[in-house]
Design an enzyme around this catalytic site. Structure first.
Site, PDB file in Angstrom:
ATOM      1  N   ASN A  18     -36.612  49.104   5.493  1.00 59.74           N
ATOM      2  CA  ASN A  18     -36.783  48.059   6.501  1.00 59.74           C
ATOM      3  C   ASN A  18     -35.588  48.173   7.443  1.00 59.74           C
ATOM      4  O   ASN A  18     -34.492  47.702   7.132  1.00 59.74           O
ATOM      5  CB  ASN A  18     -36.830  46.692   5.806  1.00 59.74           C
ATOM      6  N   ARG A 102     -41.364  49.375   6.976  1.00 58.35           N
ATOM      7  CA  ARG A 102     -41.847  48.149   7.580  1.00 58.35           C
ATOM      8  C   ARG A 102     -41.766  48.323   9.091  1.00 58.35           C
ATOM      9  O   ARG A 102     -40.714  48.689   9.634  1.00 58.35           O
ATOM     10  CB  ARG A 102     -40.961  46.983   7.157  1.00 58.35           C
ATOM     11  N   HIS A 191     -45.592  38.560   9.531  1.00 58.43           N
ATOM     12  CA  HIS A 191     -45.507  38.366   8.074  1.00 58.43           C
ATOM     13  C   HIS A 191     -46.792  38.818   7.382  1.00 58.43           C
ATOM     14  O   HIS A 191     -47.106  38.366   6.278  1.00 58.43           O
ATOM     15  CB  HIS A 191     -45.305  36.883   7.683  1.00 58.43           C
ATOM     16  N   ARG A 250     -36.016  28.797  15.456  1.00 55.93           N
ATOM     17  CA  ARG A 250     -37.058  28.956  16.489  1.00 55.93           C
ATOM     18  C   ARG A 250     -37.831  27.665  16.687  1.00 55.93           C
ATOM     19  O   ARG A 250     -38.139  26.963  15.717  1.00 55.93           O
ATOM     20  CB  ARG A 250     -38.051  30.050  16.083  1.00 55.93           C
ATOM     21  N   ASP A 292     -30.148  26.586   7.388  1.00 63.88           N
ATOM     22  CA  ASP A 292     -30.405  26.776   5.961  1.00 63.88           C
ATOM     23  C   ASP A 292     -30.804  25.453   5.323  1.00 63.88           C
ATOM     24  O   ASP A 292     -30.102  24.448   5.458  1.00 63.88           O
ATOM     25  CB  ASP A 292     -29.148  27.340   5.288  1.00 63.88           C
ATOM     26  N   GLY A 342     -40.344  28.292   0.621  1.00 62.06           N
ATOM     27  CA  GLY A 342     -41.583  28.052  -0.136  1.00 62.06           C
ATOM     28  C   GLY A 342     -41.411  28.264  -1.632  1.00 62.06           C
ATOM     29  O   GLY A 342     -42.027  27.570  -2.441  1.00 62.06           O
ATOM     30  N   GLU A 392     -42.700  41.826  -0.255  1.00 65.34           N
ATOM     31  CA  GLU A 392     -43.156  42.685   0.836  1.00 65.34           C
ATOM     32  C   GLU A 392     -42.871  44.158   0.542  1.00 65.34           C
ATOM     33  O   GLU A 392     -43.658  45.035   0.889  1.00 65.34           O
ATOM     34  CB  GLU A 392     -42.485  42.255   2.150  1.00 65.34           C
TER      35      GLU A 392
HETATM   36  P1  ADP Z   1     -36.222  35.833   5.525  1.00 63.24           P
HETATM   37  O1  ADP Z   1     -37.258  35.173   6.350  1.00 63.24           O
HETATM   38  O2  ADP Z   1     -35.000  36.252   6.290  1.00 63.24           O
HETATM   39  O3  ADP Z   1     -36.757  36.882   4.575  1.00 63.24           O
HETATM   40  P2  ADP Z   1     -36.042  34.156   3.196  1.00 63.24           P
HETATM   41  O4  ADP Z   1     -37.499  34.184   2.935  1.00 63.24           O
HETATM   42  O5  ADP Z   1     -35.124  34.775   2.192  1.00 63.24           O
HETATM   43  O6  ADP Z   1     -35.655  34.681   4.625  1.00 63.24           O
HETATM   44  O7  ADP Z   1     -35.630  32.619   3.359  1.00 63.24           O
HETATM   45  C1  ADP Z   1     -34.315  32.247   3.655  1.00 63.24           C
HETATM   46  C2  ADP Z   1     -34.218  30.741   3.688  1.00 63.24           C
HETATM   47  O8  ADP Z   1     -34.680  30.213   2.447  1.00 63.24           O
HETATM   48  C3  ADP Z   1     -32.808  30.240   3.834  1.00 63.24           C
HETATM   49  O9  ADP Z   1     -32.423  30.118   5.166  1.00 63.24           O
HETATM   50  C4  ADP Z   1     -32.885  28.881   3.183  1.00 63.24           C
HETATM   51  O10 ADP Z   1     -33.185  27.934   4.182  1.00 63.24           O
HETATM   52  C5  ADP Z   1     -34.046  28.961   2.237  1.00 63.24           C
HETATM   53  N1  ADP Z   1     -33.657  28.830   0.827  1.00 63.24           N
HETATM   54  C6  ADP Z   1     -33.209  29.790  -0.007  1.00 63.24           C
HETATM   55  N2  ADP Z   1     -32.935  29.265  -1.225  1.00 63.24           N
HETATM   56  C7  ADP Z   1     -33.208  27.949  -1.162  1.00 63.24           C
HETATM   57  C8  ADP Z   1     -33.133  26.858  -2.086  1.00 63.24           C
HETATM   58  N3  ADP Z   1     -32.726  27.018  -3.333  1.00 63.24           N
HETATM   59  N4  ADP Z   1     -33.508  25.640  -1.624  1.00 63.24           N
HETATM   60  C9  ADP Z   1     -33.925  25.462  -0.365  1.00 63.24           C
HETATM   61  N5  ADP Z   1     -34.016  26.443   0.546  1.00 63.24           N
HETATM   62  C10 ADP Z   1     -33.671  27.669   0.162  1.00 63.24           C
END
Ligand code: ADP
Length: 405
Positions: A18, A102, A191, A250, A292, A342, A392
């Protein structure tokens, strides 16, 4: 003994790449058991402070700090780490059968993953205008692998491909049809590899494909997809990954007139405004705290009203899209959550689905506190609610194996 030797010879290793504008993320996957054998990241390519972090599973982590001027030098470092006698994963790169990449934007041309040749590279180049940050980096990643590992098949797996089954009335914008004919301005969605992986996991888990599924990929970037009988019929992202949900930084959906008004009021150029909407907006822009969700939730718990507002807006937009997609699908059988938020954030999952009894959705609050793959369907819920950790890289490796081996 002989059998073991034969097995060794028949090992199927796929390297998944990636490539970002200044980074290369990679995983080496053993396709005999679909397990990660090694993974790593090259960061800050072409910038001071470049470094490679490599981990072969079961071995110590290797960190190499040295200036890497381009993706070629970055990839050379990956290869060195991969065959290192102490930290490495393979004796020689010949043990790797194929490379899966990717690729962000495949436009209308790529409805499936493709084995890379000059024509495919030209196709990816054609969509640079629509994926200006990612497609050039993806091309660099592919070209570098072709050069440094000649003779190995390279497969391009597109983020947009899964969404190519959307009907025209879903993917067209309400603007003159010529804009689509002349410049291919339409909804593409992103995605796709994740939405497809989640869909396949659900099909395997439930043992059937005739399902109406809403997949919710919630991470730094977030999108929903409506999937009927395994095919995507709508998704929340658009021409670019800016449309749809409110995300980390965004804006998601916004009245286009607000964009020109913003330009006028703040004196921003078109480029500055797109940057404002992509990088300074979303829950970060609303809360002024962070993109975050861990930071946002602790700020909200300490009484920060704007952090709470950002969370409320985030879940409200998801709720609206779930309602819209339930209507588009003619009902829902499964709602699934994936991505960093999620998969880890029970609060967000519960809030998104609050008050959805009218749709037949309720969740089990105890089960929702769990981690990893979960069935959080509540008692009496007509809709199955699942948490499916996305993968992915594995999806790319599977597509690569299917096409190249
Ligand atoms: P990307 O889209 O870059 O692949 P991810 O799917 O890894 O990112 O998601 C990153 C986000 O997931 C972080 O910015 C954070 O907001 C959220 N995140 C990660 N761990 C937790 C957690 N334990 N509780 C709540 N949010 C989380």
């Amino acid at each position: 003994m002989k059998k073991y030797a034969e097995d060794e010879e028949n090992m199927t290793y796929i390297l998944v790449i990636n490539a970002g504008s200044s980074s290369i993320k990679y995983q080496l996957i053993d396709m005999d058991n679909e397990e990660v054998k090694a993974k790593g990241l090259v960061e800050r390519i072409g910038i001071e402070g470049s470094q490679l972090t490599h981990t072969t599973i079961g071995k110590e982590k290797l960190v190499v700090k040295k200036f890497l001027k381009d993706h070629g030098e970055g990839m050379q470092e990956v290869i060195k780490a991969m065959v290192d006698p102490v930290y490495g994963a393979v004796a020689s790169m010949d043990e790797i059968q194929a490379i899966g990449h990717r690729v962000l934007h495949g436009g209308e041309r790529f409805t499936q993953p493709s084995i890379v040749d000059e024509e495919v590279l030209d196709g990816i180049r054609e969509y640079i205008e629509l994926g200006p940050l990612h497609n050039p980096a993806n091309i660099k990643g592919i070209e570098t692998c072709m050069e440094l590992m000649p003779g190995k098949p390279n497969v391009a797996v597109f983020d947009t491909a899964f969404h190519q089954t959307m009907p025209d009335y879903a993917y067209l914008y309400g603007i003159p049809y010529e804009a689509y004919k002349d410049y291919k301005i339409r909804k593409y969605g992103f995605h796709g590899t994740s939405h497809r992986y989640i869909t396949m996991q659900i099909e395997n888990k439930l043992g059937r494909k005739d399902l109406r599924i809403i997949t919710c990929h919630l991470g730094n970037g977030s999108s929903l997809a409506a999937v009927k009988d395994g095919k995507c019929i709508d998704t929340s992202m658009g021409l670019t990954p800016l449309e749809g949900l409110i995300m980390g930084t965004r804006s998601g959906d916004i009245d286009p007139t607000a964009v020109t008004y913003l330009m006028k009021k703040y004196g921003m150029t078109a480029e500055e405004t797109v940057n404002y909407l992509n990088k300074k907006s979303g829950v970060l822009g609303i809360s002024g705290v962070s993109s975050d969700f861990r930071d946002l939730e602790s700020a909200a718990n300490e009484g920060n009203k704007k952090a709470q507002l950002a969370l409320d807006m985030f879940v409200y937009r998801i709720k609206k899209y779930i309602g819209a997609f339930a209507a588009a699908l003619g009902g829902v059988d499964v709602i699934a959550f994936a991505g960093g938020i999620g998969e880890n954030d029970g609060y967000v999952r519960a809030e998104c689905l609050k008050g959805m009894e009218y749709l037949g959705v309720c969740i089990d609050e105890e089960a929702n506190k769990g981690r990893g793959e979960l069935d959080i369907t509540g008692e009496g819920s007509k809709v199955k609610v699942l948490v499916i950790p996305t993968n992915e890289e594995l999806m790319i490796a599977r597509e690569t194996k299917a096409l190249a081996l």
